[in-house]
Design a protein around this motif. Structure first.
Motif, PDB file in Angstrom:
ATOM      1  N   ILE A  87       6.966 -24.942 114.133  1.00 23.82           N
ATOM      2  CA  ILE A  87       5.706 -25.638 113.887  1.00 23.82           C
ATOM      3  C   ILE A  87       5.315 -25.541 112.418  1.00 23.82           C
ATOM      4  O   ILE A  87       4.919 -26.538 111.804  1.00 23.82           O
ATOM      5  N   GLU A  88       5.421 -24.371 111.881  1.00 14.82           N
ATOM      6  CA  GLU A  88       5.028 -24.188 110.478  1.00 14.82           C
ATOM      7  C   GLU A  88       5.753 -25.167 109.571  1.00 14.82           C
ATOM      8  O   GLU A  88       5.143 -25.812 108.704  1.00 14.82           O
ATOM      9  N   LYS A  89       7.053 -25.275 109.792  1.00 12.93           N
ATOM     10  CA  LYS A  89       7.849 -26.151 108.924  1.00 12.93           C
ATOM     11  C   LYS A  89       7.452 -27.613 109.115  1.00 12.93           C
ATOM     12  O   LYS A  89       7.412 -28.402 108.160  1.00 12.93           O
ATOM     13  N   ILE A  90       7.142 -27.970 110.347  1.00 13.46           N
ATOM     14  CA  ILE A  90       6.765 -29.362 110.616  1.00 13.46           C
ATOM     15  C   ILE A  90       5.422 -29.680 109.954  1.00 13.46           C
ATOM     16  O   ILE A  90       5.256 -30.716 109.310  1.00 13.46           O
ATOM     17  N   ILE A  91       4.484 -28.763 110.110  1.00 12.15           N
ATOM     18  CA  ILE A  91       3.172 -28.961 109.481  1.00 12.15           C
ATOM     19  C   ILE A  91       3.325 -29.037 107.962  1.00 12.15           C
ATOM     20  O   ILE A  91       2.695 -29.889 107.299  1.00 12.15           O
ATOM     21  N   GLU A  92       4.144 -28.168 107.441  1.00  7.77           N
ATOM     22  CA  GLU A  92       4.400 -28.198 105.991  1.00  7.77           C
ATOM     23  C   GLU A  92       4.914 -29.554 105.547  1.00  7.77           C
ATOM     24  O   GLU A  92       4.462 -30.116 104.547  1.00  7.77           O
ATOM     25  N   CYS A 160      -4.662 -31.320 119.326  1.00 10.68           N
ATOM     26  CA  CYS A 160      -4.392 -30.422 118.194  1.00 10.68           C
ATOM     27  C   CYS A 160      -4.103 -31.233 116.936  1.00 10.68           C
ATOM     28  O   CYS A 160      -4.559 -30.886 115.844  1.00 10.68           O
ATOM     29  N   TYR A 161      -3.366 -32.309 117.110  1.00 10.15           N
ATOM     30  CA  TYR A 161      -3.138 -33.172 115.954  1.00 10.15           C
ATOM     31  C   TYR A 161      -4.455 -33.736 115.436  1.00 10.15           C
ATOM     32  O   TYR A 161      -4.676 -33.838 114.227  1.00 10.15           O
ATOM     33  N   HIS A 162      -5.313 -34.086 116.351  1.00  8.42           N
ATOM     34  CA  HIS A 162      -6.647 -34.562 115.973  1.00  8.42           C
ATOM     35  C   HIS A 162      -7.362 -33.523 115.100  1.00  8.42           C
ATOM     36  O   HIS A 162      -7.976 -33.869 114.082  1.00  8.42           O
ATOM     37  N   ASN A 163      -7.267 -32.272 115.462  1.00  8.08           N
ATOM     38  CA  ASN A 163      -7.894 -31.223 114.654  1.00  8.08           C
ATOM     39  C   ASN A 163      -7.235 -31.113 113.281  1.00  8.08           C
ATOM     40  O   ASN A 163      -7.919 -30.975 112.262  1.00  8.08           O
ATOM     41  N   LEU A 164      -5.935 -31.177 113.278  1.00  8.03           N
ATOM     42  CA  LEU A 164      -5.222 -31.192 111.999  1.00  8.03           C
ATOM     43  C   LEU A 164      -5.674 -32.368 111.149  1.00  8.03           C
ATOM     44  O   LEU A 164      -5.984 -32.223 109.957  1.00  8.03           O
ATOM     45  N   SER A 165      -5.729 -33.525 111.747  1.00 15.83           N
ATOM     46  CA  SER A 165      -6.097 -34.727 111.016  1.00 15.83           C
ATOM     47  C   SER A 165      -7.495 -34.605 110.423  1.00 15.83           C
ATOM     48  O   SER A 165      -7.747 -35.027 109.288  1.00 15.83           O
ATOM     49  N   GLY A 166      -8.403 -34.027 111.188  1.00 12.27           N
ATOM     50  CA  GLY A 166      -9.763 -33.861 110.686  1.00 12.27           C
ATOM     51  C   GLY A 166      -9.835 -32.906 109.511  1.00 12.27           C
ATOM     52  O   GLY A 166     -10.470 -33.207 108.494  1.00 12.27           O
ATOM     53  N   ALA A 167      -9.183 -31.768 109.643  1.00 13.31           N
ATOM     54  CA  ALA A 167      -9.186 -30.803 108.533  1.00 13.31           C
ATOM     55  C   ALA A 167      -8.581 -31.426 107.289  1.00 13.31           C
ATOM     56  O   ALA A 167      -9.118 -31.300 106.180  1.00 13.31           O
ATOM     57  N   PHE A 201      -3.316 -22.003 109.257  1.00 10.45           N
ATOM     58  CA  PHE A 201      -4.465 -22.251 110.139  1.00 10.45           C
ATOM     59  C   PHE A 201      -4.077 -23.210 111.260  1.00 10.45           C
ATOM     60  O   PHE A 201      -4.261 -22.919 112.454  1.00 10.45           O
ATOM     61  N   VAL A 202      -3.514 -24.312 110.872  1.00 10.97           N
ATOM     62  CA  VAL A 202      -3.182 -25.346 111.857  1.00 10.97           C
ATOM     63  C   VAL A 202      -2.019 -24.901 112.748  1.00 10.97           C
ATOM     64  O   VAL A 202      -2.035 -25.127 113.965  1.00 10.97           O
ATOM     65  N   ALA A 203      -1.044 -24.271 112.146  1.00 15.20           N
ATOM     66  CA  ALA A 203       0.105 -23.830 112.947  1.00 15.20           C
ATOM     67  C   ALA A 203      -0.349 -22.853 114.025  1.00 15.20           C
ATOM     68  O   ALA A 203       0.040 -22.959 115.191  1.00 15.20           O
ATOM     69  N   ALA A 204      -1.193 -21.908 113.641  1.00 20.84           N
ATOM     70  CA  ALA A 204      -1.708 -20.957 114.631  1.00 20.84           C
ATOM     71  C   ALA A 204      -2.554 -21.669 115.673  1.00 20.84           C
ATOM     72  O   ALA A 204      -2.514 -21.334 116.871  1.00 20.84           O
ATOM     73  N   GLY A 205      -3.307 -22.663 115.241  1.00 19.34           N
ATOM     74  CA  GLY A 205      -4.128 -23.424 116.174  1.00 19.34           C
ATOM     75  C   GLY A 205      -3.272 -24.124 117.222  1.00 19.34           C
ATOM     76  O   GLY A 205      -3.562 -24.055 118.422  1.00 19.34           O
ATOM     77  N   PHE A 206      -2.232 -24.777 116.783  1.00 21.05           N
ATOM     78  CA  PHE A 206      -1.313 -25.429 117.737  1.00 21.05           C
ATOM     79  C   PHE A 206      -0.783 -24.410 118.749  1.00 21.05           C
ATOM     80  O   PHE A 206      -0.824 -24.636 119.957  1.00 21.05           O
ATOM     81  N   LYS A 207      -0.301 -23.297 118.241  1.00 19.42           N
ATOM     82  CA  LYS A 207       0.332 -22.318 119.139  1.00 19.42           C
ATOM     83  C   LYS A 207      -0.660 -21.808 120.172  1.00 19.42           C
ATOM     84  O   LYS A 207      -0.343 -21.698 121.358  1.00 19.42           O
ATOM     85  N   GLU A 208      -1.859 -21.499 119.723  1.00 21.51           N
ATOM     86  CA  GLU A 208      -2.826 -20.899 120.640  1.00 21.51           C
ATOM     87  C   GLU A 208      -3.402 -21.940 121.618  1.00 21.51           C
ATOM     88  O   GLU A 208      -3.476 -21.688 122.822  1.00 21.51           O
TER      89      GLU A 208
ATOM     90  N   ALA B 203     -10.376 -20.735 116.383  1.00 17.00           N
ATOM     91  CA  ALA B 203     -10.424 -19.272 116.400  1.00 17.00           C
ATOM     92  C   ALA B 203      -9.079 -18.683 115.975  1.00 17.00           C
ATOM     93  O   ALA B 203      -9.016 -17.760 115.157  1.00 17.00           O
ATOM     94  N   ALA B 204      -8.003 -19.245 116.529  1.00 18.11           N
ATOM     95  CA  ALA B 204      -6.674 -18.766 116.145  1.00 18.11           C
ATOM     96  C   ALA B 204      -6.399 -19.047 114.669  1.00 18.11           C
ATOM     97  O   ALA B 204      -5.789 -18.225 113.971  1.00 18.11           O
ATOM     98  N   GLY B 205      -6.866 -20.186 114.195  1.00 21.34           N
ATOM     99  CA  GLY B 205      -6.678 -20.518 112.792  1.00 21.34           C
ATOM    100  C   GLY B 205      -7.341 -19.506 111.879  1.00 21.34           C
ATOM    101  O   GLY B 205      -6.742 -19.043 110.904  1.00 21.34           O
ATOM    102  N   PHE B 206      -8.586 -19.159 112.183  1.00 21.92           N
ATOM    103  CA  PHE B 206      -9.287 -18.149 111.391  1.00 21.92           C
ATOM    104  C   PHE B 206      -8.490 -16.853 111.363  1.00 21.92           C
ATOM    105  O   PHE B 206      -8.249 -16.267 110.300  1.00 21.92           O
ATOM    106  N   LYS B 207      -8.071 -16.400 112.537  1.00 21.82           N
ATOM    107  CA  LYS B 207      -7.399 -15.094 112.618  1.00 21.82           C
ATOM    108  C   LYS B 207      -6.115 -15.087 111.803  1.00 21.82           C
ATOM    109  O   LYS B 207      -5.836 -14.141 111.068  1.00 21.82           O
ATOM    110  N   GLU B 208      -5.359 -16.161 111.928  1.00 22.83           N
ATOM    111  CA  GLU B 208      -4.054 -16.179 111.265  1.00 22.83           C
ATOM    112  C   GLU B 208      -4.192 -16.400 109.755  1.00 22.83           C
ATOM    113  O   GLU B 208      -3.567 -15.703 108.956  1.00 22.83           O
TER     114      GLU B 208
END
Lengths: 212, 212
Positions: A87-92, A160-167, A201-208, B203-208
DNA sequence: TTGTAATTTCAACAAATGTTGAATATATTT
DNA sequence: AAATATATTCAACATTTGTTGAAATTACAA
């Protein structure tokens, strides 16, 4: 070095900067022409109606942007082999081309990405322009994410993509809000820090958020 | 039930819906009056200039919104005792009042929050209006977060909040983009799902992202 | 150079816009 | 009921706006 193209591009540059900051209705043809150092009627001659100027600005850099980001995705995919990238690499791969564009010596890129932020947050333009221009690319990334998280619910991945897109969008918009909120400890123009935090931030968000 | 107030509020309602969807420059005084079923000059009589109408709309619900969210924060703080609430609880207190407002029988709240999304993403309005109206509340939440993550770098917390703010803003904007992108599997109007995912995501984003 | 096409400017139009003064109507008070 | 204040409408203003036809200029090919 033909002067024709020079003026035509100056119109797009001026329109790009103005539309990005003021929105479609906040900009007049006269302001565009004046900012471009060009007669009022020339924009109409080259592009047609005001709406056509807007779309010309929007499309001008879209192809190159989509190409760059797709290449970034393909690169991390090639590096990862058959198992696919994390995920990290994809987000990057999704974000870093934007950081590079914003740090480009051509200031037009910064304006263009701020314009995308404007369009993406507008219910008027969002569906019409954003989807037709960028959905194909986004779906490529989402497919890669699904592969990296095979157990994740598809609906959750979209959100989750929606959250990424917003940030991302708020970062592109460069509103200066974080400057004031942080008492000038942070700056909207500090893209390196912005993306450096956004990625984990986003990678952790996706995972969780895609668990269960 | 005095008809004066009725018309005055109808003007604000109409302006709220129109400004939220079209932005400041995309709305005319005539459209506001027409939508409110009121003479053109009446908006000027009650509020002054067009800009004053905009600010009246923006301020009308700000106080109640700030109050509700502050109460939500204080509630989770009281429940948590001296150790303070977790990140999840703080984020929840920050977001759930918005979900409740969006699901309110008064459709004006949905428009109002979409208007906030418009303002928050605009570099023109963002600094001036958002900061002066909402920063005090946001700083309360950030203080609670700092307490919950005592080892976190302050700058990172601001940027994490920026990501939260962006994700939230796109949700408030209700652009319909996720509908199209997901081939109608998700809907912009499905707030329950939106916040249900946003909370663990953020929440996960903040933590990570605040590690190290 | 001459002629043709592309570009740029000039000028003006009709429509739309924010704003306001004066007139009318409605509510409130005396 | 009379008088006063508030609310609402009517009408019009000066600007601004997008758009376009015609003239002028420039680039380019023959």
């Amino acid at each position: 070095m033909s002067p024709k193209i020079e003026k035509k591009d100056k119109i797009l540059d001026a329109a790009e900067a103005l539309f990005a900051y003021h929105g479609y209705d906040g900009v007049t043809m006269r302001k565009i022409a004046s900012e471009a150092g060009v007669d009022l009627a020339l924009a109409g001659y080259h592009f047609g109606k005001k709406m056509d100027v807007f779309e010309a600005v929007f499309q001008r850099r879209a192809g190159e942007l989509n190409r760059t980001r797709l290449e970034a995705l393909q690169k991390v995919q090639a590096e990862a082999g058959k198992s696919g990238p994390t995920i990290e690499k994809i987000i990057e791969a999704f974000l870093l081309p934007l950081e590079i564009a914003q740090e480009s010596p051509d200031p037009g890129w910064k304006n263009y990405l701020a314009l995308i932020a404007y369009v993406n947050n507008s219910a008027v333009w969002g569906e019409k322009l954003m989807s037709s221009t960028f959905d194909a690319l986004v779906l490529e990334f989402l497919a890669a994410i699904k592969k990296a998280m095979p157990d994740a619910d598809e609906e959750k991945i979209y959100w989750c993509y929606h959250n990424l897109s917003g940030a991302l969008t708020l970062t592109l918009a460069q509103t200066g809000r974080i400057d004031r909120l942080s008492n000038n400890k942070c700056h909207s123009s500090d893209f390196q820090t912005a993306y450096g935090i956004m990625i984990p931030f986003v990678a952790a968000g996706f995972k969780e958020a895609c668990k269960g």
